[in-house]
Motif scaffolding. Structure first.
Motif, PDB file in Angstrom:
ATOM      1  N   MET A  67      -6.722  -1.144  -9.467  1.00 60.73           N
ATOM      2  CA  MET A  67      -6.986   0.101  -8.763  1.00 60.73           C
ATOM      3  C   MET A  67      -7.647   1.085  -9.733  1.00 60.73           C
ATOM      4  O   MET A  67      -7.322   1.121 -10.899  1.00 60.73           O
ATOM      5  CB  MET A  67      -5.653   0.670  -8.300  1.00 60.73           C
ATOM      6  CG  MET A  67      -5.729   1.479  -7.067  1.00 60.73           C
ATOM      7  SD  MET A  67      -4.225   2.395  -6.819  1.00 60.73           S
ATOM      8  CE  MET A  67      -3.159   1.164  -6.101  1.00 60.73           C
ATOM      9  N   ARG A  68      -8.568   1.851  -9.270  1.00 58.65           N
ATOM     10  CA  ARG A  68      -9.197   2.842 -10.137  1.00 58.65           C
ATOM     11  C   ARG A  68     -10.275   3.568  -9.336  1.00 58.65           C
ATOM     12  O   ARG A  68     -10.640   3.145  -8.252  1.00 58.65           O
ATOM     13  CB  ARG A  68      -9.856   2.164 -11.328  1.00 58.65           C
ATOM     14  CG  ARG A  68     -10.999   1.256 -10.897  1.00 58.65           C
ATOM     15  CD  ARG A  68     -12.081   1.248 -11.934  1.00 58.65           C
ATOM     16  NE  ARG A  68     -13.181   0.408 -11.510  1.00 58.65           N
ATOM     17  CZ  ARG A  68     -14.400   0.536 -11.963  1.00 58.65           C
ATOM     18  NH1 ARG A  68     -14.670   1.453 -12.836  1.00 58.65           N
ATOM     19  NH2 ARG A  68     -15.358  -0.240 -11.542  1.00 58.65           N
TER      20      ARG A  68
ATOM     21  N   HIS B  38      -3.304  -0.268 -17.596  1.00 57.01           N
ATOM     22  CA  HIS B  38      -2.517  -1.397 -17.073  1.00 57.01           C
ATOM     23  C   HIS B  38      -3.042  -2.727 -17.576  1.00 57.01           C
ATOM     24  O   HIS B  38      -4.181  -2.822 -18.033  1.00 57.01           O
ATOM     25  CB  HIS B  38      -2.388  -1.338 -15.554  1.00 57.01           C
ATOM     26  CG  HIS B  38      -3.606  -1.557 -14.723  1.00 57.01           C
ATOM     27  ND1 HIS B  38      -3.881  -2.750 -14.091  1.00 57.01           N
ATOM     28  CD2 HIS B  38      -4.612  -0.734 -14.359  1.00 57.01           C
ATOM     29  CE1 HIS B  38      -4.980  -2.634 -13.364  1.00 57.01           C
ATOM     30  NE2 HIS B  38      -5.456  -1.429 -13.516  1.00 57.01           N
TER      31      HIS B  38
ATOM     32  N   ASP C   4     -11.454  -4.746 -14.326  1.00 52.28           N
ATOM     33  CA  ASP C   4     -10.279  -4.005 -13.864  1.00 52.28           C
ATOM     34  C   ASP C   4      -9.045  -4.860 -14.053  1.00 52.28           C
ATOM     35  O   ASP C   4      -8.799  -5.752 -13.257  1.00 52.28           O
ATOM     36  CB  ASP C   4     -10.473  -3.636 -12.389  1.00 52.28           C
ATOM     37  CG  ASP C   4      -9.328  -2.805 -11.851  1.00 52.28           C
ATOM     38  OD1 ASP C   4      -8.447  -2.411 -12.633  1.00 52.28           O
ATOM     39  OD2 ASP C   4      -9.296  -2.561 -10.636  1.00 52.28           O
ATOM     40  N   PRO C   5      -8.263  -4.606 -15.113  1.00 53.65           N
ATOM     41  CA  PRO C   5      -8.240  -3.471 -16.015  1.00 53.65           C
ATOM     42  C   PRO C   5      -8.576  -3.832 -17.461  1.00 53.65           C
ATOM     43  O   PRO C   5      -8.400  -2.988 -18.341  1.00 53.65           O
ATOM     44  CB  PRO C   5      -6.763  -3.120 -15.988  1.00 53.65           C
ATOM     45  CG  PRO C   5      -6.101  -4.485 -16.077  1.00 53.65           C
ATOM     46  CD  PRO C   5      -7.014  -5.404 -15.259  1.00 53.65           C
TER      47      PRO C   5
ATOM     48  N   GLU D  47       0.156  -2.246 -11.778  1.00 53.17           N
ATOM     49  CA  GLU D  47      -0.620  -1.080 -11.330  1.00 53.17           C
ATOM     50  C   GLU D  47      -1.313  -1.384 -10.011  1.00 53.17           C
ATOM     51  O   GLU D  47      -1.357  -0.547  -9.106  1.00 53.17           O
ATOM     52  CB  GLU D  47      -1.657  -0.696 -12.398  1.00 53.17           C
ATOM     53  CG  GLU D  47      -2.334   0.645 -12.150  1.00 53.17           C
ATOM     54  CD  GLU D  47      -3.604   0.571 -11.319  1.00 53.17           C
ATOM     55  OE1 GLU D  47      -4.164   1.621 -11.023  1.00 53.17           O
ATOM     56  OE2 GLU D  47      -4.038  -0.545 -10.940  1.00 53.17           O
ATOM     57  N   GLU D  48      -1.886  -2.593  -9.907  1.00 53.01           N
ATOM     58  CA  GLU D  48      -2.712  -2.912  -8.734  1.00 53.01           C
ATOM     59  C   GLU D  48      -1.971  -2.780  -7.400  1.00 53.01           C
ATOM     60  O   GLU D  48      -2.479  -2.170  -6.471  1.00 53.01           O
ATOM     61  CB  GLU D  48      -3.332  -4.304  -8.882  1.00 53.01           C
ATOM     62  CG  GLU D  48      -4.383  -4.396  -9.991  1.00 53.01           C
ATOM     63  CD  GLU D  48      -5.608  -3.537  -9.728  1.00 53.01           C
ATOM     64  OE1 GLU D  48      -5.691  -2.898  -8.670  1.00 53.01           O
ATOM     65  OE2 GLU D  48      -6.477  -3.491 -10.603  1.00 53.01           O
TER      66      GLU D  48
ATOM     67  N   ASP E 130      -8.619   2.822 -17.423  1.00 51.96           N
ATOM     68  CA  ASP E 130      -8.376   1.702 -16.511  1.00 51.96           C
ATOM     69  C   ASP E 130      -9.546   0.748 -16.677  1.00 51.96           C
ATOM     70  O   ASP E 130      -9.489  -0.164 -17.490  1.00 51.96           O
ATOM     71  CB  ASP E 130      -8.209   2.260 -15.080  1.00 51.96           C
ATOM     72  CG  ASP E 130      -7.671   1.234 -14.101  1.00 51.96           C
ATOM     73  OD1 ASP E 130      -7.989   0.052 -14.265  1.00 51.96           O
ATOM     74  OD2 ASP E 130      -6.939   1.621 -13.167  1.00 51.96           O
ATOM     75  N   SER E 131     -10.661   0.999 -15.996  1.00 49.11           N
ATOM     76  CA  SER E 131     -11.823   0.125 -16.141  1.00 49.11           C
ATOM     77  C   SER E 131     -12.922   0.872 -16.880  1.00 49.11           C
ATOM     78  O   SER E 131     -13.035   2.081 -16.753  1.00 49.11           O
ATOM     79  CB  SER E 131     -12.338  -0.280 -14.773  1.00 49.11           C
ATOM     80  OG  SER E 131     -11.302  -0.899 -14.056  1.00 49.11           O
TER      81      SER E 131
HETATM   82 ZN    ZN Z   1      -7.194  -0.925 -12.428  1.00 48.76          ZN
END
Ligand code: ZN
Length: 763
Positions: free
Chosen positions: A1-2, A357, A367-368, A404-405, A433-434
């Motif tokens: 996620m990001r 993460h 990611d990530p 995290e995801e 994150d990314s």
């Molecule tokens: Zn992420």
């Protein structure tokens, strides 16, 4: 996620008005090289250590970290997720950190059954599978890959006519109403993009839909943007974006809201969990979506609704009729947070925290791991520097989060568990994150805006060789919307920090614990997108993204320098003027929103009376006029405006006190004075909290920084007021103004007290 980098670029263009004089004063002409929060004695040695640090960061280490961590799928509960956590632990230990794994037990659903088929007017069964590509050597790890799905979708087995709802956000349903189309009892198909994925099933369910399909249209990340994979970097026909659709009441484990998911924690029954969707949801590729969309009739989609597939986009409903079945294994799984500490020498009980993460949906090179690989290189080099004689004054804590995801599980459970200690000790949290190629767009709380701008001046952009600061500053001018904005930007000597909502591991720190936060990543020059697919792997990333890991190095240089500077500063390096400026702008946005709505509804009601909608509609393609709206009443923003004036004055007061200290040559302050001043400064960001939280979402305590219930990742500053306005609940919105104003006044008083103490200590 990001956040995707493209969203960040958009956010950048919503810039603040320029009022940077206070920040300019801080870099007093008498001593331009003095770092914010540093004395004359400490500023130059700090610069030397940071230079040494940046020189030792190496791209090849970032590359090797990525190769190792993304070698196999490593989602929550998988063998390689645990293996990675143990490897990361060993890395921190070898760097000289005191490291451990903290485990939490969380609800993590995985797919048991997934069916999507077209029943009428033709038969078609979706394959729901991303194929192995010969050239991509990890795409064949099929037995370890999580199937394509949306985590926290409700279980369900539904058959119904299909309706195309564009991006599936609230405005799209207003448009559907005008077309006279209801989704009640239907299954909707929405495309990914324009808002967080979890909002799509939420809004669909609220409108009576019984199922939701989300697909990746080639216009929003596929061949429309560039060559598709593997000849180019963009999402190919069978690629699917996995992802969480957890509802927005609170992030973290659905069964333990507000408390850490430890062994002893009281757990809700799954039926009581508020954050599981109400209807079944499934993500698909565009090759699975095309046969479904091709069989829709009904109105033709208007321009903003058309994607990049070679069909005429119709809205439906039907004649396409689909069967959707989603069943999950609702298991409790462990998440492994790796927590590593380098103890400070002078102020060990003040903590500077850094995190990224380590879990992914599949191999997750971008990611990530693009962020995690840089973070590990930072820790290695800081450890080396420690052996070379550098001792951080404050305690440095490095965190590699798990889970995290699915829903920020690892960081939320950790913060909920340790919230009391964190509020006592934490001075800031720096997240990544990314990471991609391009420019730095800092997001976070603006008390760190002056600080991060100074850090960015000392890091070199690897491709243009100008400073990271200069490049981001000039890019923001190139993206400004008009001459006024360009002029304002030219006057600034800092980088604007954009407010964060949720979307990565900073959320619990900022929104729940009231800790100053920055999120750092490079981006804006992406030439590809494999977000949450099996193709986000080492081969793809090293061929199409940061191919020589120069920006991985730049991230490690930027975030590591920021960690050192926060850890070593005499005074916590905050500057409240940009924060007061930003909050002033958020208030102005509320007033503008009210005015715009008053104008819009007045005009609409007039046009309804005149018959404008009837006249403009094509009688052969009838559309409904929008409903009459009640024009919003005026609201009293005076208490908030007065509070913001106080905040501006107190932030000027603090800036003046700092400038006065620097003008005297920034003499060193005694340990006793520093302890007192720093503990005051450390407490100020906590004053943004209200124990009761937002009116409809009590987990979110911060009264200025919060995500929207209908935006997901995106920030809705001053959410208590703003969200009621979005709901057209004007009275309730106005009712929130006094308590938010009270919070701002309390912050202002805290800053004033710190300023007065600084003045009396430096006289
Ligand atoms: Zn992420």
């Amino acid at each position: 996620m990001r956040f995707r980098a493209c969203c960040v670029v958009l956010a950048m263009s919503q810039v603040l008005f320029s009022q940077a004089e206070q920040s300019a004063d801080l870099k007093s002409a008498e001593n331009p090289s003095l770092l914010l929060g540093y004395s004359k004695k400490t500023s130059e040695p700090e610069r030397d250590w940071e230079r040494k640090y940046r020189d030792q960061v190496e791209s090849k280490n970032v590359r090797e970290n990525m190769r190792r961590l993304s070698a196999r799928p490593h989602h929550v509960g998988s063998p390689y997720d645990k293996d990675n956590a143990e490897w990361i632990l060993a890395q921190f230990k070898s760097a000289g950190f005191d490291a451990r794994i903290e485990t939490f037990n969380v609800l993590f659903p995985t797919p048991k059954e997934r069916v999507l088929e077209l029943l009428e007017p033709k038969k078609f069964k979706a394959k729901l599978q991303e194929p192995v590509l010969a050239v991509d050597s990890t795409s064949n790890q099929t037995s370890e890959q999580l199937p394509t799905y949306n985590a926290y979708s409700a279980d369900g087995d539904v058959t119904a006519p299909l309706v195309y709802v564009n991006y599936g956000n609230r405005e799209d349903y207003e448009q559907l109403d005008r077309m006279g189309i209801s989704v009640k009892g239907a299954i909707v198909i929405a495309r990914y993009g324009e808002g967080w994925r979890g909002i799509k099933p939420k809004v669909a369910g609220e409108h009576g839909a019984i199922g939701c399909i989300i697909y990746s249209d080639p216009r929003d990340g596929g061949f429309y943007n560039g060559d598709d994979y593997p000849s180019g970097g963009w999402r190919p026909r069978d690629s699917v974006q996995r992802g969480s659709v957890m509802d927005t009441d609170h992030p973290g484990d659905p069964l333990t809201p507000g408390v850490g998911a430890t062994e002893q924690a009281h757990r809700l029954d799954i039926k009581e969990a508020k954050t599981i969707t109400k209807i079944p949801v499934l993500p698909i590729s565009y090759s699975d979506a095309l046969p479904l969309l091709s069989e829709l009739k009904g109105p033709i989609a208007t321009d903003g609704w058309r994607g990049g597939l070679p069909i005429t986009y119709h809205v439906g409903p039907g004649p396409a009729k689909v069967h959707l079945k989603v069943v999950s294994n609702w298991d409790i799984k462990p998440v492994y947070d790796v927590i590593a500490t380098l103890r400070g020498t002078d102020n060990a009980d003040q903590w500077v925290i850094r995190g990224n993460h380590h879990d992914a949906w599949v191999n997750g090179a971008e990611d990530p791991i693009s962020g995690q690989a840089a973070l590990l290189e930072e820790a290695q080099v800081l450890g080396k520097m420690h052996r070379q004689g550098w001792n951080p004054k404050r305690t440095i804590i490095y965190c590699a989060w798990d889970g995290e995801e699915p829903g920020l599980l690892g960081s939320v459970e950790w913060v909920e568990t340790h919230v009391a200690e964190l509020q006592k000790h934490a001075i800031a949290y720096i997240n990544s994150d990314s990471n991609d190629r391009g420019y730095l767009f800092p997001d976070g709380t603006q008390d760190l805006q002056t600080f991060i701008g100074e850090v960015a001046r000392d890091v070199q952009d690897p491709e243009t060789h100008m400073s990271v600061f200069q490049r981001s500053h000039l890019v923001s001018i190139s993206k400004a919307k008009d001459a006024q904005e360009r002029g304002d930007l030219r006057k600034r000597n800092d980088l604007l920090v954009t407010a964060l909502g949720d979307g990565s591991d900073y959320t619990a720190f900022q929104d729940f614990a009231g800790i100053s936060t920055l999120n750092l990543e490079f981006g804006g020059e992406d030439d590809g997108d494999q977000y949450h697919s099996i193709y986000d792997d080492f081969y793809w990333y090293s061929k199409f993204v940061d191919t020589n890991f120069a920006y991985g190095r730049a991230l490690a240089q930027t975030a590591g320098s920021a960690m050192m500077r926060l850890a070593d500063a005499d005074l916590v390096p905050v500057d409240y003027a940009p924060q007061a400026e930003a909050i002033g702008k958020y208030e102005a946005e509320l007033e503008k929103l009210l005015k715009d709505k008053q104008d819009e509804f007045t005009e609409r009601n007039l046009e309804l009376k005149e018959g404008v909608f009837t006249a403009a509609a094509d009688p052969h393609q009838p559309s409904l006029a929008p409903p009459v709206e009640t024009v919003p009443p005026y609201m009293n923003f005076a208490p908030m405006k007065n509070a913001i004036e106080q905040l501006k004055k107190s932030s000027e007061h603090y800036s003046k006190a700092l400038t006065a200290w620097q003008a005297k040559g920034a003499p060193a302050l005694s340990a006793e004075v520093l302890t007192r001043l720093n503990s005051e400064l450390l407490g100020i960001s906590r004053l943004f909290l209200n124990a009761k939280g937002l009116p409809e979402r009590p987990w979110f305590k911060n009264q200025i920084y919060a995500p929207g219930a209908y935006t997901g990742y995106g920030a809705k500053p001053i959410a208590a007021v703003r969200e009621y306005m979005d709901e057209k609940k004007w009275k309730e919105a106005e009712g929130q103004i006094p308590q938010v104003s009270q919070v701002i006044e309390t912050v202002a008083a805290g800053i004033d007290k710190a300023a007065a103490d600084l003045e009396s200590s430096t006289q």
